[in-house]
Design an enzyme around this catalytic site. Structure first.
Site, PDB file in Angstrom:
ATOM      1  N   ASP A 173       0.834  -1.199   0.000  1.00  0.00           N
ATOM      2  CA  ASP A 173       0.000   0.000   0.000  1.00  0.00           C
ATOM      3  C   ASP A 173       0.871   1.252   0.000  1.00  0.00           C
ATOM      4  OD1 ASP A 173      -2.345   1.831   0.770  1.00  0.00           O
ATOM      5  OD2 ASP A 173      -3.296  -0.135   0.891  1.00  0.00           O
ATOM      6  N   ASP A 182      -1.672   1.596  18.133  1.00  0.00           N
ATOM      7  CA  ASP A 182      -2.490   0.423  17.872  1.00  0.00           C
ATOM      8  C   ASP A 182      -1.841  -0.539  16.876  1.00  0.00           C
ATOM      9  OD1 ASP A 182      -4.782  -0.432  19.114  1.00  0.00           O
ATOM     10  OD2 ASP A 182      -6.113   0.964  18.091  1.00  0.00           O
ATOM     11  N   HIS A 213      -3.673   5.941   3.620  1.00  0.00           N
ATOM     12  CA  HIS A 213      -4.429   4.784   3.150  1.00  0.00           C
ATOM     13  C   HIS A 213      -3.897   3.466   3.721  1.00  0.00           C
ATOM     14  CE1 HIS A 213      -5.953   1.976  -0.029  1.00  0.00           C
ATOM     15  NE2 HIS A 213      -6.942   2.838  -0.119  1.00  0.00           N
ATOM     16  N   ASN A 226      -5.862  -3.749  22.700  1.00  0.00           N
ATOM     17  CA  ASN A 226      -5.079  -3.214  23.815  1.00  0.00           C
ATOM     18  C   ASN A 226      -5.800  -2.120  24.595  1.00  0.00           C
ATOM     19  OD1 ASN A 226      -5.061  -1.218  21.900  1.00  0.00           O
ATOM     20  ND2 ASN A 226      -2.842  -1.121  21.656  1.00  0.00           N
ATOM     21  N   ALA A 352      -5.919  -7.448  -9.045  1.00  0.00           N
ATOM     22  CA  ALA A 352      -7.194  -8.006  -8.606  1.00  0.00           C
ATOM     23  C   ALA A 352      -7.735  -9.078  -9.526  1.00  0.00           C
ATOM     24  CB  ALA A 352      -8.230  -6.886  -8.450  1.00  0.00           C
ATOM     25  N   VAL A 357      -6.070 -14.657  -7.065  1.00  0.00           N
ATOM     26  CA  VAL A 357      -6.286 -13.498  -6.188  1.00  0.00           C
ATOM     27  C   VAL A 357      -7.752 -13.461  -5.748  1.00  0.00           C
ATOM     28  CG1 VAL A 357      -6.195 -10.976  -6.035  1.00  0.00           C
ATOM     29  CG2 VAL A 357      -4.433 -12.220  -7.308  1.00  0.00           C
ATOM     30  N   SER A 406     -11.387  -0.546  -0.765  1.00  0.00           N
ATOM     31  CA  SER A 406     -10.101  -0.598  -0.056  1.00  0.00           C
ATOM     32  C   SER A 406     -10.284  -0.941   1.404  1.00  0.00           C
ATOM     33  CB  SER A 406      -9.386   0.756  -0.137  1.00  0.00           C
ATOM     34  OG  SER A 406      -8.759   0.956  -1.348  1.00  0.00           O
TER      35      SER A 406
END
Length: 592
Positions: A173, A182, A213, A226, A352, A357, A406
């Site tokens: 990405d 996090d 993104h 957490n 894709a 895939v 996405s």
């Protein structure tokens, strides 16, 4: 996928040329010699000494193995070798010569050559700047469970198996903010890299986000459980950043994608998430010499990664178009001036639409609708997942709600990681099959564009993914002892199959209102006879060849079994009484 991030309902301002989350699937293109087997890690050549104006990038395709002769031909025909992936026979070449591609196509041993962009390679490629390391905001003190997680039963899965730290997921990405509170607990820096410009940059921090993104995608997959902010689908797995996007443009060119997929295969990623398409062409057409080379190079890289045990999950795109019936494209090339093109279904959105895939559509906020922006397509969409107003991590210790396919794709990547955690021996094909088999069926809405059956249709594929089933769990009913068998049993033509279900710990006899939940995937249920068999062999008929051509039996029956001892092995018996239609017992349960 490319800018599939629709920020809170508005188009994310990553620049209209960005290739994030915008296009998708069609798993029907045999890509010649893409079945690359085990091989050595990619050989990386030295970059040219200096950048020059007019430098363009090319994929030069040859036989996998020793590319020495072709690399020498690149240098002797006005080019330089920027990177070489010998295991798949792909060379990334740079040249300022307008005739470079045509000349190289005539060289012995060269199979394909194609320009990967219609703009110059940036000077930054020769001395890349490191992305910023943003200051971190104060951590939240709450961690509510969001609706996207409950829709796919991730919140229930966490109690069974939150994911194994031995499972590595690659985020291909815009990069990932590894300092985010996090993400830091699950971040794997050792296997993180930048593949911007087409060769690995392993400097510390090269993997960081040049947008937001990738960090958002990473949080959906594996934000830590957490007490801070958000929880990912698989909060126990490890994530690595493979930055494929280039800074400034946030474009994902073919050489970057090749680098990222080869890296995934060589570094043991069980799953990768790919929420982008390969720029600058939203669809690559095999009748174009440049695009044919892109198809071959990226296709070989995907086949290589899969052969090494890596499953790729990809977003279907946000154009609200039928990917099974492509007609035109007016958005490409997105690195210069777009042109109007006529398309056929041979023109593929990659990665894709590559074989192997998993292509993902987005559900709306209800969890049972198609998000308005999501692409669709019969026999193209494989599964769906939440993709609207998804809350997750963004750089600087912050959080945001974004929408797009996405956002749907990383939910599926997270479920795939849970499957890999619960079943370490699973191959990519095994995981891909289970994602569909375990998905929750979603019926077509009153929309003529949605074609197919409840079990598989053009909007949702095989349905919305189920994290709880991925880890072998089940949803308990509000009351009563509950037993379930999730093992699949094939139902062949003119045959009988039985699925056993051991029951123990129940006092006395079964109730007069024994609940029998049945989930049978089978076309033309008028072929079927379904019986519940008590431990003593008594038969209770549930379904007897009704329903004609209807698909699937997903129903709960009530049986008066008060004369039967509860404890023992109960069975669901299914008889197929005709030819041509087959199926499986997907799951069934008893509630006492």
């Amino acid at each position: 996928m490319r800018l599939s991030a629709l920020a809170l309902g508005t188009t994310l301002a990553l620049g209209t040329t960005a290739g994030l989350a915008q296009a998708a699937p069609l798993d029907n293109e045999p890509l010649g010699s893409r079945a690359a087997g085990p091989a050595a890690a990619p050989a990386i050549a030295a970059a040219p000494a200096a950048w020059a104006a007019g430098t363009r990038a090319y994929l030069v395709i040859t036989t996998p193995g020793d590319t020495t002769a072709v690399r020498a031909a690149v240098a002797s025909n006005g080019g330089s070798v920027f990177a070489s992936y010998d295991a798949i026979g792909v060379i990334v070449a740079h040249s300022t010569s307008a005739s470079f591609a045509a000349t190289m196509r005539g060289v012995s041993g060269v199979q394909k050559v194609g320009a990967t962009r219609t703009s110059d390679v940036p000077a930054d490629a020769y001395n890349p700047a490191l992305p910023a390391n943003p200051a971190q905001a104060a951590a939240p003190t709450t961690e509510p469970v969001r609706s996207d997680m409950t829709q796919i039963k991730a919140d229930q899965a966490w109690a069974v198996n939150p994911g194994s730290a031995t499972v590595k997921v690659g985020i291909l990405d815009t990069g990932v903010d590894d300092q985010h509170q996090d993400l830091a607990p699950n971040f794997n820096a050792a296997d993180s890299v930048s593949c911007a410009y087409g060769k690995p940059d392993t400097r510390a921090g090269a993997w960081r986000d040049v947008d937001e993104h990738g960090t958002h995608v990473a949080g959906t997959i594996a934000a830590a459980k957490n007490g801070k902010g958000a929880i990912g689908v698989a909060p126990g797995v490890k994530i690595s950043s493979v930055r494929v996007a280039e800074p400034g443009t946030t474009l994902f060119f073919a050489e970057n994608t090749v680098c990222g997929l080869v890296w995934a295969g060589d570094h043991g990623f069980k799953v990768t998430n790919n929420s982008y398409y390969t720029d600058p062409w939203q669809f690559n057409c095999p009748n174009d010499l440049d695009q044919a080379a892109i198809l071959e190079g990226v296709g070989r890289a995907q086949a290589y990664a899969e052969s090494k045990g890596s499953l790729q999950v990809a977003a279907a795109g946000n154009s609200n178009v039928d990917l099974a019936n492509k007609t035109t494209d007016s958005t490409s090339p997105n690195d210069s001036t777009p042109v109007n093109r006529t398309l056929t279904n041979d023109c593929l959105d990659i990665p894709a639409e590559l074989p192997g895939v998993v292509t993902v559509a987005a559900n709306g906020t209800s969890g049972t609708s198609k998000a308005s922006f999501s692409n669709y397509g019969r026999d193209i969409i494989e599964v769906s997942a939440p993709g609207e107003s998804v809350y997750s991590t963004v750089p600087g210790g912050k959080y945001a709600s974004l929408s797009g396919t996405s956002m749907a794709s990383p939910h599926v990547a997270g479920v795939a990681a849970l499957l890999a955690s619960a079943n370490p021996a699973y191959t990519p094909a095994d995981i891909r099959a289970k994602l569909g088999e375990q998905a929750t069926d979603l019926a077509c809405p009153a929309d003529a564009r949605c074609t197919g059956t409840t079990a598989k249709n053009s909007f949702f594929g095989e349905g919305r993914v189920d994290a709880l089933k991925a880890v072998g769990g089940s949803t308990p009913p509000p009351a009563g002892k509950y037993f379930e068998n999730l093992t699949d049993y094939a139902i062949a033509d003119n045959s009988t199959v039985e699925s056993p279900l051991p029951v123990s710990g129940v006092t006395g006899n079964a109730p007069a209102t024994l609940k029998v939940g049945v989930d049978i995937k089978h076309t033309y249920i008028g072929d079927l006879k379904v019986d519940l068999i008590a431990p003593d062999g008594s038969v209770y008929n549930l379904h007897n060849r009704t329903g004609s051509g209807t698909d699937n039996i997903v129903q709960t029956y009530t049986v008066n079994a008060s004369s039967e001892v509860a404890n023992g092995v109960w069975k669901l018996r299914v008889s197929d009484n005709a030819s041509a239609d087959t199926g499986r017992i997907d799951a069934w349960n008893l509630t006492f």
